[in-house]
Design a protein around this motif. Structure first.
Motif, PDB file in Angstrom:
ATOM      1  N   GLU A   7      50.394  51.256  45.045  1.00 27.61           N
ATOM      2  CA  GLU A   7      49.490  51.794  46.064  1.00 27.61           C
ATOM      3  C   GLU A   7      48.608  50.667  46.583  1.00 27.61           C
ATOM      4  O   GLU A   7      47.768  50.145  45.847  1.00 27.61           O
ATOM      5  N   GLU A  35      45.834  49.838  49.439  1.00 20.78           N
ATOM      6  CA  GLU A  35      44.954  50.572  50.336  1.00 20.78           C
ATOM      7  C   GLU A  35      43.965  49.642  51.027  1.00 20.78           C
ATOM      8  O   GLU A  35      43.185  48.940  50.373  1.00 20.78           O
ATOM      9  N   LYS A  36      44.045  49.603  52.359  1.00 25.94           N
ATOM     10  CA  LYS A  36      43.086  48.912  53.219  1.00 25.94           C
ATOM     11  C   LYS A  36      42.772  47.493  52.739  1.00 25.94           C
ATOM     12  O   LYS A  36      41.620  47.105  52.583  1.00 25.94           O
ATOM     13  N   ASP A  66      43.400  45.297  56.907  1.00 29.37           N
ATOM     14  CA  ASP A  66      43.417  46.734  56.659  1.00 29.37           C
ATOM     15  C   ASP A  66      44.827  47.216  56.352  1.00 29.37           C
ATOM     16  O   ASP A  66      45.280  48.254  56.833  1.00 29.37           O
ATOM     17  N   SER A 122      47.897  48.818  54.385  1.00 32.96           N
ATOM     18  CA  SER A 122      48.117  49.900  53.423  1.00 32.96           C
ATOM     19  C   SER A 122      49.612  50.178  53.280  1.00 32.96           C
ATOM     20  O   SER A 122      50.364  50.105  54.255  1.00 32.96           O
ATOM     21  N   ASP A 144      52.379  52.581  50.407  1.00 29.90           N
ATOM     22  CA  ASP A 144      52.565  53.385  49.198  1.00 29.90           C
ATOM     23  C   ASP A 144      54.050  53.416  48.858  1.00 29.90           C
ATOM     24  O   ASP A 144      54.866  53.861  49.673  1.00 29.90           O
ATOM     25  N   GLY A 159      39.652  46.203  49.663  1.00 33.92           N
ATOM     26  CA  GLY A 159      40.909  46.911  49.471  1.00 33.92           C
ATOM     27  C   GLY A 159      41.293  47.010  48.009  1.00 33.92           C
ATOM     28  O   GLY A 159      40.542  46.613  47.108  1.00 33.92           O
ATOM     29  N   SER A 160      42.489  47.537  47.781  1.00 32.87           N
ATOM     30  CA  SER A 160      42.934  47.816  46.417  1.00 32.87           C
ATOM     31  C   SER A 160      44.449  47.669  46.305  1.00 32.87           C
ATOM     32  O   SER A 160      45.180  47.988  47.251  1.00 32.87           O
TER      33      SER A 160
END
Length: 254
Positions: free
Chosen positions: A3, A5-6, A21, A23, A25, A60-61
């Motif tokens: 995952e 994210e951003k 940004d 993203s 999954d 982000g992550s």
């Protein structure tokens, strides 16, 4: 499984922003492909996932099986089950391929390696990849052709049995026959390990005809701008990548 994210990322040395940004999954067993021209951040993404310190993550992550990876070291990320097939594998003088694999397998399991099983598996995989068995006793990638380097990367992949495979320009440096052998080997591994996920980074759809993705993402200006099924790769090849005005239209529709 993965995952993202951003994610906002700069190159530390220059301060250039390469991921904006971003993203994505990826679930267990899925195959995703990211296509895009040079300089849009495709290879940077793979390196950031692996913890490359040349890049500064501003926000982000990146989570792998629910665990944050951004604060982890590269060896921890690899031990967790992510394997990165590099676009340009490095040469390591003084260390043989066999030594690297024995050490990696021992470190990952924390147990004494069964030497008979190790040699048996190693011989099986080198034969499947049509590699000269003497190559496992040579220093890592020393004097290897581009195709031999890529085969060596896939050999390590098959031995280490990762849960997530990052393929960065796998077709670079491979002739048609070698690419077919390598892709067949990866497909066989996927069949034997159906929960394994794959992320393919490429310019061209040629490799995608050999390793079929479930999703194809078009990447421009540091982020994904459009996603489609396998057939979308052919659309990109036939029509080219989105231009700036088309990206604006797409964003407006969304």
């Amino acid at each position: 499984m993965l995952e993202i994210e951003k994610l906002v990322v700069d190159v530390k040395e220059s301060g250039k922003k390469v991921l904006k940004d971003f993203s994505l999954d990826i679930k267990e067993g899925e195959i995703h492909a990211i296509m895009g021209p040079n300089g849009v951040g495709k290879s940077t993404l793979a390196k950031v996932i692996m913890g490359d310190k040349k890049y500064l993550v501003n926000s982000g992550s990146i989570k792998f099986n629910g665990e944050e990876m951004l604060d982890k070291t590269t060896d921890y990320i690899a031990r967790s089950g992510i394997y990165y097939v590099m676009q340009d594998p490095k040469t390591i003088i003084g260390v043989t391929n066999r030594e690297v694999l024995r050490t990696a397998l021992t470190e990952r399991s924390g147990e004494r390696l069964n030497l008979y099983t190790f040699i048996k598996d190693l011989n099986k995989e080198t034969e499947e990849l049509k590699m000269d068995k003497e190559m496992i006793h040579r220093f890592v990638n020393q004097g290897f052709s581009g195709g031999e380097k890529k085969k060596n990367e896939v050999l390590q992949l098959k031995m280490l049995k990762p849960k997530l495979i990052l393929l960065d320009e796998l077709d670079s440096g491979l002739d048609v026959d070698s690419l077919k052998i390598v892709c067949e080997s990866i497909n066989k591994y996927k069949e034997e390990n159906p929960d394994t996920a794959i992320l393919i980074i490429t310019h061209y759809s040629r490799i995608l005809s050999l390793i079929h993705p479930d999703y194809v993402h078009e990447m421009l200006d540091g982020k994904i701008v459009k996603t489609g099924p396998f057939e979308f790769a052919k659309e990109i090849e036939n029509n080219g990548y989105l231009r700036e005005n088309e990206m604006s239209d797409t964003n407006a529709k969304e």
